[in-house]
Design an enzyme around this catalytic site. Structure first.
Site, PDB file in Angstrom:
ATOM      1  N   ASP A  11       0.833  -1.213   0.000  1.00 25.24           N
ATOM      2  CA  ASP A  11       0.000   0.000   0.000  1.00 25.24           C
ATOM      3  C   ASP A  11       0.861   1.254   0.000  1.00 25.24           C
ATOM      4  OD1 ASP A  11      -2.278   1.508   0.055  1.00 25.24           O
ATOM      5  OD2 ASP A  11      -2.732   1.159   2.167  1.00 25.24           O
ATOM      6  N   ASN A  59     -10.515  -2.438  -6.746  1.00 24.38           N
ATOM      7  CA  ASN A  59      -9.714  -1.446  -7.473  1.00 24.38           C
ATOM      8  C   ASN A  59     -10.336  -1.018  -8.816  1.00 24.38           C
ATOM      9  OD1 ASN A  59      -6.439  -2.708  -6.387  1.00 24.38           O
ATOM     10  ND2 ASN A  59      -7.712  -1.096  -5.513  1.00 24.38           N
TER      11      ASN A  59
HETATM   12  C1  FPP Z   1      -1.587   0.466  -3.352  1.00 24.51           C
HETATM   13  O1  FPP Z   1      -1.171   1.755  -3.542  1.00 24.51           O
HETATM   14  C2  FPP Z   1      -1.151  -0.420  -4.385  1.00 24.51           C
HETATM   15  C3  FPP Z   1      -1.963  -0.966  -5.339  1.00 24.51           C
HETATM   16  C4  FPP Z   1      -3.380  -0.663  -5.498  1.00 24.51           C
HETATM   17  C5  FPP Z   1      -1.470  -1.921  -6.282  1.00 24.51           C
HETATM   18  C6  FPP Z   1      -0.176  -2.597  -5.960  1.00 24.51           C
HETATM   19  C7  FPP Z   1       0.533  -2.667  -7.215  1.00 24.51           C
HETATM   20  C8  FPP Z   1       1.863  -2.657  -7.394  1.00 24.51           C
HETATM   21  C9  FPP Z   1       2.875  -2.699  -6.321  1.00 24.51           C
HETATM   22  C10 FPP Z   1       2.385  -2.577  -8.755  1.00 24.51           C
HETATM   23  C11 FPP Z   1       1.730  -3.508  -9.668  1.00 24.51           C
HETATM   24  C12 FPP Z   1       2.330  -4.842  -9.608  1.00 24.51           C
HETATM   25  C13 FPP Z   1       1.801  -5.828 -10.308  1.00 24.51           C
HETATM   26  C14 FPP Z   1       2.458  -7.175 -10.377  1.00 24.51           C
HETATM   27  C15 FPP Z   1       0.516  -5.596 -11.016  1.00 24.51           C
HETATM   28  P1  FPP Z   1      -2.277   2.869  -3.648  1.00 24.51           P
HETATM   29  O2  FPP Z   1      -2.398   3.252  -5.076  1.00 24.51           O
HETATM   30  O3  FPP Z   1      -3.536   2.421  -3.006  1.00 24.51           O
HETATM   31  O4  FPP Z   1      -1.603   4.011  -2.835  1.00 24.51           O
HETATM   32  P2  FPP Z   1      -2.341   5.147  -2.008  1.00 24.51           P
HETATM   33  O5  FPP Z   1      -3.148   4.478  -0.954  1.00 24.51           O
HETATM   34  O6  FPP Z   1      -1.188   5.924  -1.478  1.00 24.51           O
HETATM   35  O7  FPP Z   1      -3.169   5.913  -2.986  1.00 24.51           O
END
Ligand code: FPP
Length: 238
Positions: A11, A59
């Site tokens: 996250d 998502n």
């Molecule tokens: C959370 O950060 C992360 C995600 C929703 C996706 C996780 C994805 C990756 C690490 C990269 C993709 C990897 C693959 C293999 C597809 P957030 O966007 O919710 O962050 P925030 O809460 O700060 O907005």
């Protein structure tokens, strides 16, 4: 004791990018780099099972452009890293709902699983289009079909047989669940499987998660007293 199965809620990509005045996509790209490093580190630390939450069934409510960025990154990750994972004996498994995924994504997931099916050094489980309630509901649906077709006796439904209907059938429950970015919740991740998991919450955003953070989480796990609803194992003998 070292955990046999570590699961990670990656996250904070968006906040990492925001803090640098970068678009969210840059945060996700940096997140993939952190994922690469973490898989290598877990392998070197002798962790046989690593599960990562890459895309949740919730998502889809994000802006279309961000969804296509995340889909693109998954494709890139599999295309670029599959050979290295395979060379290192990593078996890749994907959990989550396959229905409704684009055919090219679905094909890549099958390719990753098929190519690495015989590997035994380490297991990387990618939770993609995954939501635990959705997983449990799909399991219940399959189980109900088996009952309706007379293949399963309702009296034989118990936690062990039910677990066999989940996407994670055959995968041990996570011993340790790590969440980055300071949030302290499970967000529909492995609800069934996390019954006895230990939790470690790490303040840094996912792109900043390092080998040292993984080592510290594993050390914190080793200091925990896991009783699985029983009593302390040291007290149990006295
Ligand atoms: C959370 O950060 C992360 C995600 C929703 C996706 C996780 C994805 C990756 C690490 C990269 C993709 C990897 C693959 C293999 C597809 P957030 O966007 O919710 O962050 P925030 O809460 O700060 O907005």
């Amino acid at each position: 004791m070292k955990p046999a199965h570590v699961a990670i809620i990656m996250d904070g990509n968006g906040r990492w990018a925001g803090a640098r005045g970068l678009p969210r996509s840059a945060g996700h790209r940096a997140g993939v780099e952190a994922l690469r490093n973490t898989v290598r580190a877990a392998g070197e630390m002798g962790i046989p099972w690593l599960t990562v939450y890459a895309f949740s069934s919730e998502n889809w409510s994000r802006p279309k452009s961000e969804i296509s960025d995340l889909m693109g990154l998954l494709k890139l990750f599999i295309r670029r890293d599959l050979a290295e994972l395979h060379q290192n004996g990593v078996r890749v498994r994907i959990v989550g709902n396959r229905a409704g995924l684009a055919p090219d994504i679905e094909a890549l997931l099958v390719e990753a699983e098929t190519l690495t099916a015989q590997n035994r050094s380490m297991n990387l489980v990618i939770a993609f289009n995954y939501g635990a309630r959705d997983e449990i509901a799909r399991a219940a649906r399959r189980l109900a079909r088996d009952v309706a077709q007379g293949k399963l006796n309702p009296e034989d439904i118990n936690p062990e047989s039910f677990a066999g209907y989940l996407d994670t059938a055959g995968i041990p429950d996570p011993d340790l669940i790590i969440r980055t970015s300071g949030e302290q919740r499970l967000s529909n991740f492995l609800l069934w499987q996390a019954a006895y998991s230990e939790f470690v919450f790490v303040p840094c955003n996912w792109p900043d998660f390092s080998r040292a953070d993984l080592a510290a989480a594993i050390e914190a796990f080793a200091a925990r007293d896991r009783r699985f609803g029983g009593v302390d194992t040291r007290e149990a003998v006295s």
